[in-house]
Design a protein around this motif. Structure first.
Motif, PDB file in Angstrom:
ATOM      1  N   ARG A  63       0.848  -1.198   0.000  1.00  0.00           N
ATOM      2  CA  ARG A  63       0.000   0.000   0.000  1.00  0.00           C
ATOM      3  C   ARG A  63       0.875   1.237   0.000  1.00  0.00           C
ATOM      4  N   GLU A  64       0.453   2.236  -0.749  1.00  0.00           N
ATOM      5  CA  GLU A  64       1.169   3.502  -0.780  1.00  0.00           C
ATOM      6  C   GLU A  64       0.873   4.291   0.491  1.00  0.00           C
ATOM      7  N   GLU A  65       1.796   5.175   0.841  1.00  0.00           N
ATOM      8  CA  GLU A  65       1.608   6.064   1.986  1.00  0.00           C
ATOM      9  C   GLU A  65       1.780   7.504   1.532  1.00  0.00           C
ATOM     10  N   PRO A  66       0.750   8.341   1.795  1.00  0.00           N
ATOM     11  CA  PRO A  66      -0.558   7.965   2.344  1.00  0.00           C
ATOM     12  C   PRO A  66      -1.402   7.256   1.290  1.00  0.00           C
ATOM     13  N   ARG A  67      -2.438   6.562   1.728  1.00  0.00           N
ATOM     14  CA  ARG A  67      -3.322   5.908   0.778  1.00  0.00           C
ATOM     15  C   ARG A  67      -3.974   6.962  -0.110  1.00  0.00           C
ATOM     16  N   GLY A  69      -2.230   8.360  -2.440  1.00  0.00           N
ATOM     17  CA  GLY A  69      -1.155   9.324  -2.681  1.00  0.00           C
ATOM     18  C   GLY A  69      -0.726   9.451  -4.119  1.00  0.00           C
ATOM     19  N   ALA A  77       6.073   2.417  -3.267  1.00  0.00           N
ATOM     20  CA  ALA A  77       5.729   1.329  -2.345  1.00  0.00           C
ATOM     21  C   ALA A  77       5.968  -0.027  -2.989  1.00  0.00           C
ATOM     22  N   ALA A 153       3.968  11.604  -2.628  1.00  0.00           N
ATOM     23  CA  ALA A 153       2.511  11.740  -2.701  1.00  0.00           C
ATOM     24  C   ALA A 153       2.116  12.953  -3.530  1.00  0.00           C
TER      25      ALA A 153
END
Length: 282
Positions: A63-67, A69, A77, A153
């Motif tokens: 999962r990317e950070e933040p979701r 993004g 990610a 992001a």
């Protein structure tokens, strides 16, 4: 073929689809994500960046950070879970992507001093989410962008692709057709059902649904169905092909594979022809 890992980006908001679960939408009976995964089935590691869900084959989830993004954050990610020198990067909404396009991208990415290869659409526009990137320059540019902007992001993909030496691959225009709207989904579903491809699409969907990996000669089975229908009776066609499948399954347990299907079909075809011969007047 060049060894590679695959990263599939499947975490977008799908705003133009009203927030629908785009990777799970079905075209030709198969989820869009599963269709993409089938096109890169020979990847060493396949990373799907997005929400976990059942898939046609095993994948690594990230999962990317933040979701939410954006694609660069998702790509960052996904890269963390890969080791291959070449990375195939795809969006999860490509219903017509095939292994031939993947092969062409891998071949182009390995030429000269190219740092990757990107598919171009019918209008000549780059499609950076239908591309192969060399891992080292990709990691380098992602790290530089993250340092420069305080993270990945919200950054556009062009900030990455403008810094890489990329070859262009003019593949089948449909290879980069993506589904951003309900009109795109409807168009893809209609195209799947066109006469020239509907049978192959249906067979693939059935094999996917039944978790069958066996490749069979559909022409042989169609000939068998025809001979059974014409030489015996119409209802004999589906019943005979079912029995051939059952016999082939028994033989396959002993390692028969596709050859078992062909042999069972040959025997049943010969029987249907003998049956038909008996109705002819000497």
């Amino acid at each position: 073929m060049t060894a590679y890992d695959a990263i599939v980006l499947a975490g977008g908001a799908a705003k133009r689809l009203g927030g629908a679960d785009k990777p799970g939408l079905r075209v030709g009976g198969r989820a869009l994500l599963d269709r993409v995964l089938s096109a890169c089935s020979d990847a060493g590691t396949t990373v799907v960046v997005g929400g976990r869900r059942p898939t046609v084959r095993a994948v690594t989830w990230a999962r990317e950070e933040p979701r939410g993004g954006g694609p660069l954050a998702a790509l960052g990610a996904g890269v963390r879970h890969t080791e291959a020198e070449h990375l195939l990067v795809l969006s999860a909404d490509l219903p017509f992507l095939g292994a031939d396009t993947v092969g062409a991208l891998l071949a182009a990415a390995g030429l000269g001093d190219a740092e990757g290869a990107v598919c171009t659409d019918g209008d000549g526009r780059d499609q950076p989410l239908v591309a192969v990137y060399r891992a080292e320059p990709l990691r380098r540019e992602l790290a530089l962008l993250a340092a420069e902007h305080g993270g990945l992001a919200g950054l556009p993909l062009r900030l990455l692709t403008h810094e890489l030496r990329l070859s262009r691959v003019a593949a089948d225009p449909l290879a980069s057709f993506d589904c951003d709207t309900w009109e795109d989904i409807a168009s893809a579903r209609a195209r799947i059902r066109e006469h020239g491809s509907v049978l192959d699409e249906w067979i693939t969907a059935v094999k996917n649904e039944l978790a069958i990996e066996l490749d069979v000669d559909t022409a042989v089975l169609l000939d068998l169905a025809r001979d059974a229908a014409h030489g015996v009776a119409r209802p004999a066609a589906p019943l005979t092909t079912f029995l051939v499948g059952y016999a082939a399954a028994k033989a396959s347990s002993d390692g028969g594979g596709a050859e078992a299907v062909a042999e069972a079909a040959r025997k049943a075809t010969a029987l249907a022809l003998r049956w038909a011969d008996e109705t002819e007047t000497p």
